[in-house]
Design an enzyme around this catalytic site. Structure first.
Site, PDB file in Angstrom:
ATOM      1  N   LYS A 197      10.251  11.166  -9.508  1.00  0.00           N
ATOM      2  CA  LYS A 197      10.902  10.139 -10.339  1.00  0.00           C
ATOM      3  C   LYS A 197      11.152  10.588 -11.777  1.00  0.00           C
ATOM      4  CE  LYS A 197       9.964   5.853  -7.933  1.00  0.00           C
ATOM      5  NZ  LYS A 197       9.149   6.241  -6.764  1.00  0.00           N
ATOM      6  N   GLU A 252      12.828  -1.781 -14.702  1.00  0.00           N
ATOM      7  CA  GLU A 252      12.156  -2.673 -13.763  1.00  0.00           C
ATOM      8  C   GLU A 252      11.233  -1.811 -12.920  1.00  0.00           C
ATOM      9  OE1 GLU A 252      14.983  -1.205 -12.951  1.00  0.00           O
ATOM     10  OE2 GLU A 252      14.275  -0.392 -11.043  1.00  0.00           O
ATOM     11  N   SER A 265       7.955  14.296  -1.683  1.00  0.00           N
ATOM     12  CA  SER A 265       8.375  13.534  -2.868  1.00  0.00           C
ATOM     13  C   SER A 265       7.251  13.194  -3.838  1.00  0.00           C
ATOM     14  CB  SER A 265       9.100  12.259  -2.438  1.00  0.00           C
ATOM     15  OG  SER A 265       8.275  11.460  -1.611  1.00  0.00           O
TER      16      SER A 265
HETATM   17  C1  LIG Z   1       9.473   5.876  -5.451  1.00  0.00           C
HETATM   18  C2  LIG Z   1       9.118   6.875  -4.448  1.00  0.00           C
HETATM   19  C3  LIG Z   1       9.882   7.079  -3.271  1.00  0.00           C
HETATM   20  C4  LIG Z   1      11.066   6.226  -2.922  1.00  0.00           C
HETATM   21  O1  LIG Z   1      12.122   6.221  -3.841  1.00  0.00           O
HETATM   22  P1  LIG Z   1      13.477   7.003  -3.571  1.00  0.00           P
HETATM   23  O2  LIG Z   1      14.373   6.550  -4.667  1.00  0.00           O
HETATM   24  O3  LIG Z   1      13.973   6.601  -2.221  1.00  0.00           O
HETATM   25  O4  LIG Z   1      13.177   8.443  -3.630  1.00  0.00           O
HETATM   26  C5  LIG Z   1       9.522   8.080  -2.402  1.00  0.00           C
HETATM   27  N1  LIG Z   1       8.423   8.848  -2.630  1.00  0.00           N
HETATM   28  C6  LIG Z   1       7.664   8.685  -3.732  1.00  0.00           C
HETATM   29  C7  LIG Z   1       6.477   9.569  -3.917  1.00  0.00           C
HETATM   30  C8  LIG Z   1       7.975   7.701  -4.670  1.00  0.00           C
HETATM   31  O5  LIG Z   1       7.195   7.549  -5.744  1.00  0.00           O
END
Ligand SMILES: *Cc1c(COP(=O)(O)O)cnc(C)c1O
Length: 395
Positions: free
Chosen positions: A91, A113, A379
């Site tokens: 993020k 938000e 992610s």
């Molecule tokens: C917020 C988040 C997501 C989902 O958000 P996307 O915008 O779909 O990437 C996925 N994995 C993690 C670790 C997150 O913090």
């Protein structure tokens, strides 16, 4: 090259996207639309963005060949380690980009938000970095459920404002943020946390996250002697980590894309966030896309064990990838994700975020060939989810 899967000059991915906004928001969105590409193309912007990604975020994130995982599934699996970024997920790539954008546009005040608080923390982090005022809107229910992230935001100097209307969760926090932006059009920038919202947000956020697949290309070239994998896999809440992981491979159909959604307690259980299966065309947060709704068009409350996938829509890029069949969409239940998260921890010594565990769970469903190169976008890290893992596995 014809761009079939990326955005067109009108702000659409096929039939999805656009900017369906109230008139009072038009000047803010239009200012951004007219300037974002110019600002991003400015060499001084690019230089500052790259420098911060390197020295502050810790990029490039490694592309790691997961040997034991590969052995178990008899294929070649690489993990793109976004979990190793500062703040523990992808993020921050977007919030760094957007705060630099806000500065170039002369903004003094940042609003955002947040649902689970991850985007709020990433925003509060870059506001502290830049010494900018930060207001984060968050549903009253979410504030109670996500106390550690609320504490983090406060420690970073942000003001957390509870949204007291409606279901007192993410969509109500979004409404409050939009109301604030309408009232403060001149000095305020609204940092949206995924590839959602009115044009140009989905495209701007995708471009900031595109650093993920940009790195994959040269990292894979170094390791495999080719820049393209056979598969790229990513989970989809709003869709930003997937957009970043897919970005430079969108038009190369030799690279198969797999988008993983949260099926919650089962796609048809009534407690799910599998938007591609359950969603219908509609407008959410200023964008025409697929979203979960009742027959008369009211947005349905989504459910997933992972707070980051618990979103009733997907960004317009993903709606288009689904509609055209360019990406394969797979839904994973809570149970399947939790099992996959524990497995990665034991096999590779990496505790993933529960969002990411959904991507890992497809390894039990898809059969890859032994010489396939599969990149899974890792992610985020699982520290934030420890209590969930503890409760689930009675650790
Ligand atoms: C917020 C988040 C997501 C989902 O958000 P996307 O915008 O779909 O990437 C996925 N994995 C993690 C670790 C997150 O913090």
């Amino acid at each position: 090259m014809v761009m079939e899967y990326n955005i067109d000059e009108k702000g659409y991915y096929g039939e999805f996207g656009g900017a369906y906004i109230p008139e009072m928001l038009y000047p803010n969105v239009e200012e951004l639309r007219q300037n974002y590409l110019k600002v991003m193309a400015d060499p001084s912007f690019k230089e500052e963005f790259d420098q911060l990604l390197k020295d502050y975020v810790g990029r490039p994130s490694p592309l790691y060949l997961a040997k034991r995982l590969s052995e178990k599934y008899n294929t070649k699996i690489y993990l793109k380690r976004e979990d190793l970024n500062h703040t523990g997920a992808h993020k921050v790539n977007n919030t760094i980009g957007q705060i630099l954008m806000a500065q170039r546009l002369g903004k003094k005040r940042i609003i955002a938000e947040t649902g689970a608080g991850q985007h709020g923390v990433a925003t509060a982090t870059v506001c502290a970095l830049m010494g900018m005022e930060c207001i984060v809107y968050m549903g009253e229910i979410d504030i109670a459920r996500q106390a550690p992230n609320v504490a983090r935001m406060k420690m970073l100097g942000a003001k957390v404002v509870p949204a007291l209307s409606g279901s007192r969760t993410l969509k109500d926090a979004t409404n409050e943020a939009i109301r604030d932006w309408i009232n403060n059009p001149v000095d305020t920038h609204y940092i949206i946390g995924s590839v959602v919202g009115p044009h140009p947000y989905p495209d701007m956020v995708a471009r900031f996250q595109a650093v993920v697949s940009e790195e994959m290309q040269w990292q894979l070239q170094e390791k495999e002697g080719r820049s393209t994998p056979d598969y790229v896999v990513a989970c989809v809440g709003g869709g930003s980590n997937a957009a970043g992981a897919f970005y430079h491979y969108l038009e190369d159909t030799n690279v198969k894309l797999i988008a993983v959604e949260a099926a919650g307690k089962g796609i048809h259980s009534g407690e799910s966030a599998a938007t591609s299966v359950l969603g219908k065309e509609g407008i959410i947060h200023g964008s025409k896309t697929l979203l979960m709704q009742t027959n008369d068009g009211q947005i349905t409350e989504p459910y997933s064990i992972s707070a980051g996938l618990d979103y009733p829509g997907v960004g317009p890029m993903h709606a288009h990838l689904y509609k055209t069949g360019r990406a394969e969409f797979i839904s994973i239940t809570d149970d399947e994700a939790m099992t996959a998260g524990l497995r990665l921890s034991k096999l590779e010594g990496i505790i993933p975020a529960i969002e990411t565990s959904h991507s890992l769970a497809i390894l039990d469903q898809k059969n890859f060939k032994p010489d396939d190169v599969v990149i899974i976008n890792l992610s985020g890290r699982g520290d934030k989810d420890l209590q969930n893992y503890i409760d689930y596995f009675k650790l």
